[in-house]
Write a protein that holds these residues in place. Structure first.
Motif, mmCIF file in Angstrom:
data_model
loop_
_atom_site.group_PDB
_atom_site.id
_atom_site.type_symbol
_atom_site.label_atom_id
_atom_site.label_comp_id
_atom_site.label_asym_id
_atom_site.label_seq_id
_atom_site.Cartn_x
_atom_site.Cartn_y
_atom_site.Cartn_z
ATOM 1 N N ALA A 1 -25.446 0.205 0.661
ATOM 2 C CA ALA A 1 -25.482 0.508 -0.775
ATOM 3 C C ALA A 1 -24.142 0.257 -1.444
ATOM 4 C CB ALA A 1 -25.907 1.954 -1.002
ATOM 5 N N GLN A 2 -23.055 0.187 -0.643
ATOM 6 C CA GLN A 2 -21.719 0.023 -1.191
ATOM 7 C C GLN A 2 -21.324 -1.442 -1.371
ATOM 8 O OE1 GLN A 2 -19.058 2.223 1.340
ATOM 9 N NE2 GLN A 2 -20.417 3.988 1.456
ATOM 10 N N ALA A 3 -22.180 -2.374 -0.940
ATOM 11 C CA ALA A 3 -21.811 -3.787 -0.942
ATOM 12 C C ALA A 3 -21.449 -4.289 -2.329
ATOM 13 C CB ALA A 3 -22.960 -4.613 -0.357
ATOM 14 N N GLY A 4 -22.262 -3.940 -3.348
ATOM 15 C CA GLY A 4 -21.993 -4.427 -4.695
ATOM 16 C C GLY A 4 -20.693 -3.911 -5.254
ATOM 17 N N PHE A 5 -20.272 -2.747 -4.777
ATOM 18 C CA PHE A 5 -19.000 -2.162 -5.224
ATOM 19 C C PHE A 5 -17.853 -3.130 -4.954
ATOM 20 C CE2 PHE A 5 -15.148 0.200 -4.608
ATOM 21 C CZ PHE A 5 -15.184 1.246 -5.514
ATOM 22 N N PHE A 6 -17.822 -3.703 -3.758
ATOM 23 C CA PHE A 6 -16.729 -4.601 -3.381
ATOM 24 C C PHE A 6 -16.953 -6.021 -3.865
ATOM 25 C CE2 PHE A 6 -16.953 -1.340 0.029
ATOM 26 C CZ PHE A 6 -15.761 -0.697 -0.258
ATOM 27 N N GLU A 7 -18.164 -6.534 -3.681
ATOM 28 C CA GLU A 7 -18.429 -7.934 -3.990
ATOM 29 C C GLU A 7 -18.276 -8.256 -5.466
ATOM 30 O OE1 GLU A 7 -22.299 -8.697 -2.483
ATOM 31 O OE2 GLU A 7 -21.711 -8.532 -0.366
ATOM 32 N N ASP A 8 -18.604 -7.319 -6.333
ATOM 33 C CA ASP A 8 -18.522 -7.562 -7.773
ATOM 34 C C ASP A 8 -17.215 -7.067 -8.381
ATOM 35 O OD1 ASP A 8 -21.073 -8.639 -7.670
ATOM 36 O OD2 ASP A 8 -22.045 -6.707 -8.068
ATOM 37 N N GLY A 9 -16.274 -6.647 -7.542
ATOM 38 C CA GLY A 9 -14.998 -6.162 -8.055
ATOM 39 C C GLY A 9 -14.172 -7.269 -8.688
ATOM 40 N N LYS A 10 -13.440 -6.926 -9.745
ATOM 41 C CA LYS A 10 -12.558 -7.871 -10.443
ATOM 42 C C LYS A 10 -11.204 -7.219 -10.673
ATOM 43 C CE LYS A 10 -16.379 -10.172 -12.865
ATOM 44 N NZ LYS A 10 -16.312 -11.364 -12.007
ATOM 45 N N ALA A 11 -10.164 -8.045 -10.635
ATOM 46 C CA ALA A 11 -8.817 -7.530 -10.866
ATOM 47 C C ALA A 11 -7.971 -8.598 -11.552
ATOM 48 C CB ALA A 11 -8.165 -7.105 -9.548
ATOM 49 N N ASN A 12 -7.053 -8.155 -12.395
ATOM 50 C CA ASN A 12 -6.099 -9.080 -13.006
ATOM 51 C C ASN A 12 -4.819 -8.332 -13.312
ATOM 52 O OD1 ASN A 12 -5.995 -8.107 -15.914
ATOM 53 N ND2 ASN A 12 -8.180 -8.585 -15.798
ATOM 54 N N VAL A 13 -3.768 -9.078 -13.520
ATOM 55 C CA VAL A 13 -2.495 -8.488 -13.918
ATOM 56 C C VAL A 13 -2.045 -9.181 -15.198
ATOM 57 C CG1 VAL A 13 -1.145 -10.077 -12.472
ATOM 58 C CG2 VAL A 13 -0.126 -7.921 -13.226
ATOM 59 N N GLU A 14 -1.654 -8.389 -16.179
ATOM 60 C CA GLU A 14 -1.134 -8.917 -17.433
ATOM 61 C C GLU A 14 0.365 -8.647 -17.496
ATOM 62 O OE1 GLU A 14 -1.350 -8.333 -22.299
ATOM 63 O OE2 GLU A 14 -2.793 -7.280 -21.008
ATOM 64 N N LEU A 15 1.131 -9.682 -17.753
ATOM 65 C CA LEU A 15 2.574 -9.577 -17.950
ATOM 66 C C LEU A 15 2.829 -9.638 -19.448
ATOM 67 C CD1 LEU A 15 3.689 -12.101 -15.184
ATOM 68 C CD2 LEU A 15 3.237 -9.654 -14.961
ATOM 69 N N ARG A 16 3.509 -8.638 -19.982
ATOM 70 C CA ARG A 16 3.722 -8.556 -21.426
ATOM 71 C C ARG A 16 5.208 -8.358 -21.709
ATOM 72 N NH1 ARG A 16 0.072 -4.259 -24.643
ATOM 73 N NH2 ARG A 16 -1.564 -5.535 -23.664
ATOM 74 N N ASN A 17 5.845 -9.378 -22.265
ATOM 75 C CA ASN A 17 7.258 -9.319 -22.631
ATOM 76 C C ASN A 17 7.349 -9.064 -24.126
ATOM 77 O OD1 ASN A 17 9.993 -10.705 -23.472
ATOM 78 N ND2 ASN A 17 10.130 -10.288 -21.277
ATOM 79 N N ARG B 1 -5.088 -4.216 -13.664
ATOM 80 C CA ARG B 1 -6.420 -3.646 -13.880
ATOM 81 C C ARG B 1 -7.344 -4.020 -12.728
ATOM 82 N NH1 ARG B 1 -4.986 -6.092 -18.867
ATOM 83 N NH2 ARG B 1 -4.639 -4.609 -20.583
ATOM 84 N N TYR B 2 -8.093 -3.027 -12.252
ATOM 85 C CA TYR B 2 -9.117 -3.264 -11.234
ATOM 86 C C TYR B 2 -10.419 -2.618 -11.700
ATOM 87 C CZ TYR B 2 -11.898 -2.947 -7.023
ATOM 88 O OH TYR B 2 -12.926 -3.044 -6.113
ATOM 89 N N ALA B 3 -11.508 -3.383 -11.663
ATOM 90 C CA ALA B 3 -12.832 -2.865 -12.017
ATOM 91 C C ALA B 3 -13.783 -3.180 -10.885
ATOM 92 C CB ALA B 3 -13.325 -3.487 -13.327
ATOM 93 N N SER B 4 -14.289 -2.162 -10.233
ATOM 94 C CA SER B 4 -15.223 -2.376 -9.133
ATOM 95 C C SER B 4 -16.592 -2.763 -9.676
ATOM 96 C CB SER B 4 -15.355 -1.098 -8.293
ATOM 97 O OG SER B 4 -16.206 -0.162 -8.954
ATOM 98 N N GLY B 5 -17.458 -3.222 -8.779
ATOM 99 C CA GLY B 5 -18.859 -3.339 -9.108
ATOM 100 C C GLY B 5 -19.519 -1.985 -8.931
ATOM 101 N N PHE B 6 -20.819 -1.976 -8.749
ATOM 102 C CA PHE B 6 -21.559 -0.731 -8.561
ATOM 103 C C PHE B 6 -22.296 -0.750 -7.228
ATOM 104 C CE2 PHE B 6 -21.041 -1.046 -13.116
ATOM 105 C CZ PHE B 6 -20.768 0.256 -13.507
ATOM 106 N N THR B 7 -22.412 0.414 -6.627
ATOM 107 C CA THR B 7 -23.240 0.518 -5.436
ATOM 108 C C THR B 7 -24.687 0.199 -5.816
ATOM 109 O OG1 THR B 7 -23.614 2.879 -5.821
ATOM 110 C CG2 THR B 7 -21.734 2.270 -4.426
ATOM 111 N N THR B 8 -25.466 -0.277 -4.845
ATOM 112 C CA THR B 8 -26.839 -0.652 -5.120
ATOM 113 C C THR B 8 -27.731 0.588 -5.209
ATOM 114 O OG1 THR B 8 -27.262 -0.935 -2.756
ATOM 115 C CG2 THR B 8 -26.577 -2.889 -4.008
ATOM 116 N N GLY B 9 -28.896 0.415 -5.820
ATOM 117 C CA GLY B 9 -29.816 1.521 -5.983
ATOM 118 C C GLY B 9 -30.087 1.801 -7.450
ATOM 119 N N SER B 10 -31.010 2.701 -7.728
ATOM 120 C CA SER B 10 -31.364 3.027 -9.109
ATOM 121 C C SER B 10 -30.203 3.666 -9.859
ATOM 122 C CB SER B 10 -32.583 3.961 -9.133
ATOM 123 O OG SER B 10 -32.312 5.149 -8.406
ATOM 124 N N VAL B 11 -29.327 4.344 -9.125
ATOM 125 C CA VAL B 11 -28.097 4.894 -9.702
ATOM 126 C C VAL B 11 -26.917 4.264 -8.971
ATOM 127 C CG1 VAL B 11 -26.735 6.962 -10.135
ATOM 128 C CG2 VAL B 11 -29.226 7.071 -10.286
#
Length: 421
Positions: free
Chosen positions: A25-41, A68-78
């Motif tokens: 059920a945790q697979a989507g949490f990792f597989e759909d995760g996204k991350a980026n870094v913003e450098l602001r001068n 910033r890191y945004a995970s995906g969601f675990t599988t299932g109705s919730v």
């Protein structure tokens, strides 16, 4: 770097595994995760030499890092997930006599710190078309809108439910408990924005850890939408906010956008807040050109109420001012040009002028007035090795009559966002 984020995500997800969620059920949490870094001068120069102030200038230069890191969601109705944001600021140039620009936290002696950082975590739960977020929030709502006009963004702590279960209808509700300001790493309780010309008074030292909000938005057609929001800053004010947005296509690359806003704010014990705010912005677009005309009117015993440090949901809330003082009425003229229409994608230009008058400053004082002029030039590289590199120069001036401080403001901002996952 990718391995590091996946290990971090697994550590953060560990509590979910402990409550019985299977690994599958945790697979989507990792597989759909996204991350980026913003450098602001960010370089800012705010010159107050036009008025008699104790400090004639704010001038600072700093480097910001937003991870910033945004995970995906675990599988299932919730589905369960977790977001994280790490913020860090590094002083490049400042001094005691030039600090206070809002870029960096300050020490007790008034100097800006050499470096600062904070971490925010947000748990999220998704069911059908509803999303519940608990923890660090960046709301973009008429009654609560986070401020991101300096090196690092303002963040709130609380809970926010967004639901789109019904076609064309969006429902939001939640509670904000604390805030971390743009130039701070400390979480603090909430209070209203106060300025002398607003005539807003609050009990000395009074704050609250409760801002409740709820609202609905409805899309009547692809061109017409409306919303209503209620916000309550406990012990300070209640606010009802309405807005209507309409886009009228005129053919041949032309359109007319109408943005109408109304808000009524009343006190709730520890303040004297009493305000009605009416605003409108009309924008005519032709090709790469956009011509705007705005009007804003305050009435009641005080100026407009909103959370200290946040953005106000007003058409004339601009770079240095909100034009929301007691009885103030203000006009805005604005011009935008997107150079993509001239064969230069990524280059944009904006200039505007706002004039406010009829400001009630109290018995025995003359009626106040003010004006502000802003100009932004922005370029974002569209391709090549510099893709996503953004450059912006903002120049603005503010002048007041019978109150406040005059200033000339220049900001140079270089930003670059690098995807990591």
């Amino acid at each position: 770097m990718e391995r590091h984020f996946r290990v971090t995500a697994k550590c953060l997800l560990f509590p979910l595994a402990q409550i019985g969620l299977p690994v599958s059920a945790q697979a989507g949490f990792f597989e759909d995760g996204k991350a980026n870094v913003e450098l602001r001068n960010f370089y800012i120069n705010r010159d107050f030499s036009q008025t008699n102030t104790s400090q004639s200038k704010h001038e600072e230069w700093a480097q910001g890092f937003l991870l910033r890191y945004a995970s995906g969601f675990t599988t299932g109705s919730v589905g369960f997930g977790l977001d994280a944001i790490a913020l860090a600021g590094l002083k490049l140039d400042s001094s005691l006599g030039r600090a206070g620009s809002g870029l960096l936290p300050r020490q007790r002696d008034g100097r800006s710190v050499d470096e600062s950082g904070s971490l925010g975590l947000t748990a999220k739960v998704r069911a059908s078309k509803s999303l519940l977020r608990i923890g660090t929030l960046h709301p973009r709502l008429p009654v609560a809108h986070f401020n991101d006009t300096r090196l690092l963004p303002q963040t709130f702590e609380g809970v926010h439910l967004n639901s789109q279960e019904l076609a064309s209808l969006i429902f939001d509700a939640g509670q904000i408990r604390q805030v971390t300001q743009r130039d701070s790493t400390d979480r603090e309780d909430l209070r209203p924005a106060v300025a002398s010309a607003k005539a807003i008074r609050v009990s000395k030292g009074a704050t609250t850890d409760k801002f409740n909000f709820a609202g609905v938005g409805y899309k009547w057609s692809p061109q017409l939408s409306a919303n209503y929001f209620y916000g309550e800053l406990d012990r300070f004010y209640r606010q009802h906010s309405f807005s209507l947005l309409h886009l009228l296509p005129l053919g041949d690359g032309q359109s007319l956008k109408s943005d109408l806003r109304y808000a009524s704010s009343t006190n709730q014990g520890d303040s004297n807040i009493d305000n009605t705010a009416l605003g409108a912005m009309l924008t005519y677009s032709l090709g790469g050109h956009a011509f705007g005309l705005g009007f804003q009117k305050m009435s009641g015993d005080t100026g407009y109420a909103y959370i200290h440090g946040s953005n106000a949901f007003l058409p004339n809330f601009v770079a240095n001012n909100d034009f929301a003082n007691r009885d103030e009425q203000s006009w805005q003229v604005r011009y935008d040009f997107n150079f993509a229409a001239a064969g230069i994608p990524g280059l944009t230009f904006m200039t505007r002028y706002i004039y406010g008058s009829e400001i009630e400053l109290g018995a025995g004082r003359p009626i106040g007035s003010e004006w502000e002029r802003d100009m932004d030039i922005t370029y974002v590289f569209q391709s090549g090795v510099l893709k996503n590199l953004g450059l912006m120069w903002r120049n603005s001036s503010l002048r007041t009559n019978h109150f406040g401080s005059d200033l000339d403001d220049n900001r140079l901002i270089i930003s670059y966002t690098l995807p990591l996952l």
